[in-house]
Design a protein around this motif. Structure first.
Motif, PDB file in Angstrom:
ATOM      1  N   MET A  34      39.442  41.713  33.047  1.00  7.76           N
ATOM      2  CA  MET A  34      40.153  40.494  33.373  1.00  7.76           C
ATOM      3  C   MET A  34      39.853  39.393  32.354  1.00  7.76           C
ATOM      4  N   LEU A  35      38.591  39.223  31.996  1.00  9.99           N
ATOM      5  CA  LEU A  35      38.222  38.190  31.030  1.00  9.99           C
ATOM      6  C   LEU A  35      38.874  38.454  29.678  1.00  9.99           C
ATOM      7  N   LEU A  36      38.827  39.696  29.238  1.00 10.18           N
ATOM      8  CA  LEU A  36      39.425  40.033  27.951  1.00 10.18           C
ATOM      9  C   LEU A  36      40.914  39.716  27.943  1.00 10.18           C
ATOM     10  N   GLN A  37      41.614  40.020  29.025  1.00  7.54           N
ATOM     11  CA  GLN A  37      43.049  39.734  29.095  1.00  7.54           C
ATOM     12  C   GLN A  37      43.325  38.232  29.030  1.00  7.54           C
ATOM     13  N   ARG A  38      42.527  37.444  29.749  1.00  6.62           N
ATOM     14  CA  ARG A  38      42.725  35.989  29.722  1.00  6.62           C
ATOM     15  C   ARG A  38      42.494  35.430  28.332  1.00  6.62           C
ATOM     16  N   TRP A  39      41.432  35.862  27.655  1.00  2.00           N
ATOM     17  CA  TRP A  39      41.149  35.384  26.311  1.00  2.00           C
ATOM     18  C   TRP A  39      42.228  35.836  25.342  1.00  2.00           C
ATOM     19  N   THR A  40      42.715  37.058  25.507  1.00  2.00           N
ATOM     20  CA  THR A  40      43.791  37.550  24.653  1.00  2.00           C
ATOM     21  C   THR A  40      45.029  36.678  24.798  1.00  2.00           C
ATOM     22  N   ASN A  41      45.342  36.260  26.020  1.00  2.00           N
ATOM     23  CA  ASN A  41      46.488  35.380  26.246  1.00  2.00           C
ATOM     24  C   ASN A  41      46.319  34.055  25.516  1.00  2.00           C
ATOM     25  N   TYR A  42      45.144  33.470  25.572  1.00  2.00           N
ATOM     26  CA  TYR A  42      44.897  32.207  24.859  1.00  2.00           C
ATOM     27  C   TYR A  42      45.011  32.399  23.341  1.00  2.00           C
ATOM     28  N   PHE A  89      41.495  22.072  19.951  1.00  2.00           N
ATOM     29  CA  PHE A  89      40.959  22.533  21.229  1.00  2.00           C
ATOM     30  C   PHE A  89      39.913  23.614  21.010  1.00  2.00           C
ATOM     31  N   GLN A  90      38.973  23.664  21.942  1.00  2.00           N
ATOM     32  CA  GLN A  90      37.920  24.664  21.918  1.00  2.00           C
ATOM     33  C   GLN A  90      37.820  25.256  23.309  1.00  2.00           C
ATOM     34  N   TYR A  91      37.654  26.561  23.395  1.00  2.00           N
ATOM     35  CA  TYR A  91      37.547  27.250  24.680  1.00  2.00           C
ATOM     36  C   TYR A  91      36.152  27.841  24.818  1.00  2.00           C
ATOM     37  N   SER A  92      35.623  27.807  26.034  1.00  2.00           N
ATOM     38  CA  SER A  92      34.289  28.343  26.294  1.00  2.00           C
ATOM     39  C   SER A  92      34.267  29.111  27.602  1.00  2.00           C
ATOM     40  N   VAL A  93      33.453  30.137  27.651  1.00  2.00           N
ATOM     41  CA  VAL A  93      33.196  30.864  28.894  1.00  2.00           C
ATOM     42  C   VAL A  93      32.009  30.181  29.559  1.00  2.00           C
ATOM     43  N   LEU A  94      32.201  29.704  30.777  1.00  2.00           N
ATOM     44  CA  LEU A  94      31.129  29.010  31.483  1.00  2.00           C
ATOM     45  C   LEU A  94      30.297  29.962  32.344  1.00  2.00           C
ATOM     46  N   GLU A  95      30.934  30.987  32.869  1.00  2.00           N
ATOM     47  CA  GLU A  95      30.247  32.019  33.639  1.00  2.00           C
ATOM     48  C   GLU A  95      30.998  33.328  33.431  1.00  2.00           C
ATOM     49  N   ASN A  96      30.285  34.433  33.575  1.00  2.00           N
ATOM     50  CA  ASN A  96      30.916  35.736  33.438  1.00  2.00           C
ATOM     51  C   ASN A  96      30.378  36.661  34.520  1.00  2.00           C
ATOM     52  N   TYR A  97      31.264  37.391  35.151  1.00  2.00           N
ATOM     53  CA  TYR A  97      30.893  38.326  36.214  1.00  2.00           C
ATOM     54  C   TYR A  97      31.495  39.680  35.917  1.00  2.00           C
ATOM     55  N   ASN A  98      30.877  40.737  36.432  1.00  2.00           N
ATOM     56  CA  ASN A  98      31.438  42.065  36.225  1.00  2.00           C
ATOM     57  C   ASN A  98      32.610  42.297  37.179  1.00  2.00           C
ATOM     58  N   ALA A  99      33.340  43.366  36.941  1.00  2.00           N
ATOM     59  CA  ALA A  99      34.570  43.646  37.680  1.00  2.00           C
ATOM     60  C   ALA A  99      34.320  43.950  39.157  1.00  2.00           C
ATOM     61  N   ARG A 100      33.096  44.233  39.530  1.00  2.00           N
ATOM     62  CA  ARG A 100      32.792  44.533  40.938  1.00  2.00           C
ATOM     63  C   ARG A 100      32.583  43.284  41.784  1.00  2.00           C
ATOM     64  N   MET A 101      32.525  42.127  41.144  1.00  2.00           N
ATOM     65  CA  MET A 101      32.308  40.883  41.883  1.00  2.00           C
ATOM     66  C   MET A 101      33.540  40.555  42.713  1.00  2.00           C
ATOM     67  N   ASN A 102      33.317  39.998  43.877  1.00  2.00           N
ATOM     68  CA  ASN A 102      34.385  39.620  44.793  1.00  2.00           C
ATOM     69  C   ASN A 102      35.290  38.563  44.161  1.00  2.00           C
ATOM     70  N   ASP A 103      36.608  38.819  44.177  1.00  2.00           N
ATOM     71  CA  ASP A 103      37.569  37.888  43.573  1.00  2.00           C
ATOM     72  C   ASP A 103      37.503  36.502  44.189  1.00  2.00           C
ATOM     73  N   ASN A 104      37.305  36.415  45.498  1.00  2.00           N
ATOM     74  CA  ASN A 104      37.235  35.109  46.161  1.00  2.00           C
ATOM     75  C   ASN A 104      36.045  34.294  45.662  1.00  2.00           C
ATOM     76  N   TYR A 105      34.941  34.970  45.401  1.00  2.00           N
ATOM     77  CA  TYR A 105      33.780  34.268  44.871  1.00  2.00           C
ATOM     78  C   TYR A 105      34.078  33.717  43.471  1.00  2.00           C
ATOM     79  N   ILE A 106      34.707  34.532  42.639  1.00  2.00           N
ATOM     80  CA  ILE A 106      35.046  34.100  41.286  1.00  2.00           C
ATOM     81  C   ILE A 106      35.999  32.912  41.331  1.00  2.00           C
TER      82      ILE A 106
END
Length: 74
Positions: free
Chosen positions: A1-9, A36-53
């Motif tokens: 998911m993170l890779l896809q979002r960064w690819t879109n940017y 503009f500058q983009y930064s990752v503030l937190e990163n979670y693995n794919a098993r993390m609950n979507d609602n928490y993210i």
């Protein structure tokens, strides 16, 4: 998911963000690249609950006031 979002940017400069899309449309992609500058503030693995993210994303938006004073209108 993170890779896809960064690819879109990287591909379009806005990643679907409404305000950034407006800037790309009016001032151009090069303007965004230069100002503009983009930064990752937190990163979670794919098993993390979507609602928490999503709750963490909301927390960062609230903490950084990106809806009131930034470009995060989504």
């Amino acid at each position: 998911m993170l890779l896809q979002r960064w690819t879109n940017y990287i591909d379009n400069g806005h990643g679907g963000n409404v305000e950034l899309k407006h800037i790309v449309d009016t001032k151009g992609f090069d303007y965004v690249k230069e100002n503009f500058q983009y930064s990752v503030l937190e990163n979670y693995n794919a098993r993390m609950n979507d609602n928490y993210i999503l709750s963490r994303e909301k927390w960062w938006k609230d903490t950084l006031c990106t809806k009131q004073f930034g470009y995060n209108k989504n």
